[in-house]
Design an enzyme around this catalytic site. Structure first.
Site, PDB file in Angstrom:
ATOM      1  N   ARG A 105      76.882  42.657  60.091  1.00  0.00           N
ATOM      2  CA  ARG A 105      76.672  41.356  59.434  1.00  0.00           C
ATOM      3  C   ARG A 105      75.930  40.395  60.358  1.00  0.00           C
ATOM      4  O   ARG A 105      75.306  39.427  59.909  1.00  0.00           O
ATOM      5  CB  ARG A 105      78.030  40.781  58.982  1.00  0.00           C
ATOM      6  CG  ARG A 105      77.920  39.502  58.216  1.00  0.00           C
ATOM      7  CD  ARG A 105      79.114  39.208  57.300  1.00  0.00           C
ATOM      8  NE  ARG A 105      80.400  39.589  57.824  1.00  0.00           N
ATOM      9  CZ  ARG A 105      81.107  38.924  58.739  1.00  0.00           C
ATOM     10  NH1 ARG A 105      80.631  37.813  59.260  1.00  0.00           N
ATOM     11  NH2 ARG A 105      82.287  39.361  59.142  1.00  0.00           N
TER      12      ARG A 105
ATOM     13  N   TYR B  18      58.488  28.497  42.936  1.00  0.00           N
ATOM     14  CA  TYR B  18      59.386  29.524  42.401  1.00  0.00           C
ATOM     15  C   TYR B  18      60.571  28.852  41.710  1.00  0.00           C
ATOM     16  O   TYR B  18      61.287  28.062  42.330  1.00  0.00           O
ATOM     17  CB  TYR B  18      59.848  30.474  43.502  1.00  0.00           C
ATOM     18  CG  TYR B  18      60.690  31.564  42.917  1.00  0.00           C
ATOM     19  CD1 TYR B  18      60.155  32.435  41.970  1.00  0.00           C
ATOM     20  CD2 TYR B  18      62.024  31.700  43.259  1.00  0.00           C
ATOM     21  CE1 TYR B  18      60.937  33.417  41.393  1.00  0.00           C
ATOM     22  CE2 TYR B  18      62.803  32.686  42.685  1.00  0.00           C
ATOM     23  CZ  TYR B  18      62.251  33.539  41.750  1.00  0.00           C
ATOM     24  OH  TYR B  18      63.026  34.495  41.165  1.00  0.00           O
TER      25      TYR B  18
ATOM     26  N   LYS C 172      58.151  40.902  48.226  1.00  0.00           N
ATOM     27  CA  LYS C 172      56.768  40.890  47.708  1.00  0.00           C
ATOM     28  C   LYS C 172      55.820  41.566  48.701  1.00  0.00           C
ATOM     29  O   LYS C 172      55.974  42.723  48.995  1.00  0.00           O
ATOM     30  CB  LYS C 172      56.358  39.460  47.373  1.00  0.00           C
ATOM     31  CG  LYS C 172      57.443  38.634  46.692  1.00  0.00           C
ATOM     32  CD  LYS C 172      57.881  39.198  45.351  1.00  0.00           C
ATOM     33  CE  LYS C 172      58.874  38.256  44.692  1.00  0.00           C
ATOM     34  NZ  LYS C 172      59.786  38.862  43.759  1.00  0.00           N
TER      35      LYS C 172
HETATM   36  N1  PLP Z   1      59.640  32.581  46.329  1.00  0.00           N
HETATM   37  C1  PLP Z   1      58.677  33.142  45.583  1.00  0.00           C
HETATM   38  C2  PLP Z   1      57.293  32.568  45.659  1.00  0.00           C
HETATM   39  C3  PLP Z   1      58.963  34.223  44.745  1.00  0.00           C
HETATM   40  O1  PLP Z   1      57.974  34.761  44.006  1.00  0.00           O
HETATM   41  C4  PLP Z   1      60.287  34.731  44.690  1.00  0.00           C
HETATM   42  C5  PLP Z   1      60.631  35.854  43.794  1.00  0.00           C
HETATM   43  O2  PLP Z   1      59.930  36.127  42.825  1.00  0.00           O
HETATM   44  C6  PLP Z   1      61.279  34.132  45.484  1.00  0.00           C
HETATM   45  C7  PLP Z   1      60.919  33.065  46.291  1.00  0.00           C
HETATM   46  C8  PLP Z   1      62.697  34.649  45.491  1.00  0.00           C
HETATM   47  O3  PLP Z   1      62.751  35.852  46.190  1.00  0.00           O
HETATM   48  P1  PLP Z   1      63.731  37.089  45.835  1.00  0.00           P
HETATM   49  O4  PLP Z   1      63.443  37.508  44.422  1.00  0.00           O
HETATM   50  O5  PLP Z   1      63.388  38.102  46.873  1.00  0.00           O
HETATM   51  O6  PLP Z   1      65.124  36.579  45.953  1.00  0.00           O
END
Ligand code: PLP
Length: 385
Positions: A54, A106, A204
């Site tokens: 952890r 996001y 991503k």
């Molecule tokens: N920030 C962006 C620009 C994203 O595209 C995403 C997910 O699509 C996130 C944050 C959140 O990440 P996660 O899906 O890995 O939790």
């Protein structure tokens, strides 16, 4: 503060990510899945940093080192998802702390901050990143703790001037955190532009193969209280990335520079073709001269403009959903930054409160040949005319 400024270029950091495995002479890193580590006769840890999973472990440190080097950061910490990483930055702020956040980006990060504001856990003010001058007036001198921006901005892909935001945040004594997921460290290193914290959904581009859920925070200065809090939050909250996922992530990162360069070239080509298509009303891609912040993108992004774009289909939601229904090669799925090209109608995913235009499609260009992607897009767009 020790910046992990590597003498190596990004391509080399990626290709050799994690180094070799000394014990076996393997040229790729070994996986250490152990959740706990032995102590010696003196009761001290045999390997000082290896205590309990952890808290991190060797595979996480390999991947974190590579990310810190790529970002020119002092330290980096991996989490079990992007959301876990983003929330870790805010969770230990004093109750009622003031945060300024971009109103576009996001949607789950924004929705969570709106919820914290509504329940009084944080005070959050939002600004429209298309009007960057509206950010500074929201800052409270000596009181605002964090300014959170994203660039290029999901899901439309406007660009925000990091240096401008950093100067304003610092003048008020606040830190600037940048969601740099769409750019990846190959195209933008926010710390070089003045940012204090860099965030990626490592799900991503960093991983790039649509098979690992991960998030990362990197800091310009590991000696700050905020970074101590982030470290503690991961340790106690336990949203630490697993060792196998960290190993897979590093494996994906070994080709990050190649994938991002290919996607950037193909995306520019496709954006230019889409802009000329009779069925398309508007294309938003940072590499197009028609993009409202193209000048900022040219200053801030190096080596290309990324694989992400949005385009609006004539005929609104019905037109856009018709296009995705006719696609054969391009996959209709959420997420982005993988080797396979994905398309998504964001408005239906974000729900009724979404301000995304009804005819908008988000395209994540992968590593296929641009002509094949174009043949599929053109076929789907043209048969709807
Ligand atoms: N920030 C962006 C620009 C994203 O595209 C995403 C997910 O699509 C996130 C944050 C959140 O990440 P996660 O899906 O890995 O939790």
């Amino acid at each position: 503060m020790t910046k992990r400024n590597s003498p190596l270029q990004a391509e080399t950091i990626c290709a050799q990510g994690g180094g070799a495995h000394d014990a076996s002479a393997g040229v790729s890193p070994a996986i250490q899945l152990s959740t706990t580590y032995r102590r010696g006769a003196d009761n001290a840890l045999i390997v000082a940093d290896n205590f309990y999973a952890r808290y991190g472990g060797p595979n996480l440190r390999d991947a974190e080192n590579a990310i810190a080097q790529l970002e020119g950061a002092s330290d980096a910490l991996l989490f079990s998802s992007g959301m876990a990483a983003a929330l870790a930055l805010f969770r230990r702020l004093a109750p009622g702390s003031h945060v300024v956040c971009s109103s576009r980006g996001y949607f789950s990060v924004i929705a969570w901050l709106r919820e914290q504001d509504a329940r009084g856990a944080l005070q959050v003010d939002f600004f429209d990143p298309r009007a960057p001058d509206t950010m500074a007036p929201l800052l409270r001198q000596g009181e605002t703790s964090i300014v959170w921006i994203e660039t290029p901005v999901n899901p439309i892909y406007e660009v925000v001037d990091i240096a401008l935001m950093a100067r304003a945040a610092h003048d008020a004594g606040a830190l600037l955190a940048v969601d740099s997921t769409a750019a990846s460290p190959i195209l933008t290193r926010p710390i070089e532009h003045g940012a204090d914290i860099v965030f990626h959904s490592a799900t991503k581009y960093l991983n790039g193969h649509s098979d690992v859920l991960a998030g990362v925070l990197a800091t310009a200065d590991e000696t700050t209280q905020v970074w101590a809090d982030v470290r503690e939050e991961r340790k106690v909250g336990g949203a630490t990335l697993g060792a196998f996922e960290a190993w897979l992530l590093l494996r994906g990162m070994r080709t990050l520079h190649l994938r991002v360069a290919h996607a950037s070239r193909a995306a520019l080509d496709l954006a230019q073709r889409l802009e000329r298509h009779a069925a398309v009303a508007r294309v938003t891609y940072p590499g197009l001269p028609s993009h409202a912040q193209h000048a900022v993108a040219k200053r801030q992004m190096t080596g290309g403009f990324g694989g992400m774009m949005s385009f609006e289909v004539k005929g609104g939601e019905v037109g856009a959903l018709g296009v995705v229904a006719r696609l054969k090669l391009v996959k209709v799925a959420t997420s982005l930054g993988g080797v396979e090209t994905l398309i998504e109608h964001r408005r239906s995913i974000e729900g009724p409160q979404s301000d995304v235009p009804p005819g908008l499609l988000r395209l994540s260009v992968g590593c296929e040949h641009a002509d094949d992607i174009w043949a599929d897009l053109d076929g789907a767009l043209s048969s709807g005319l």
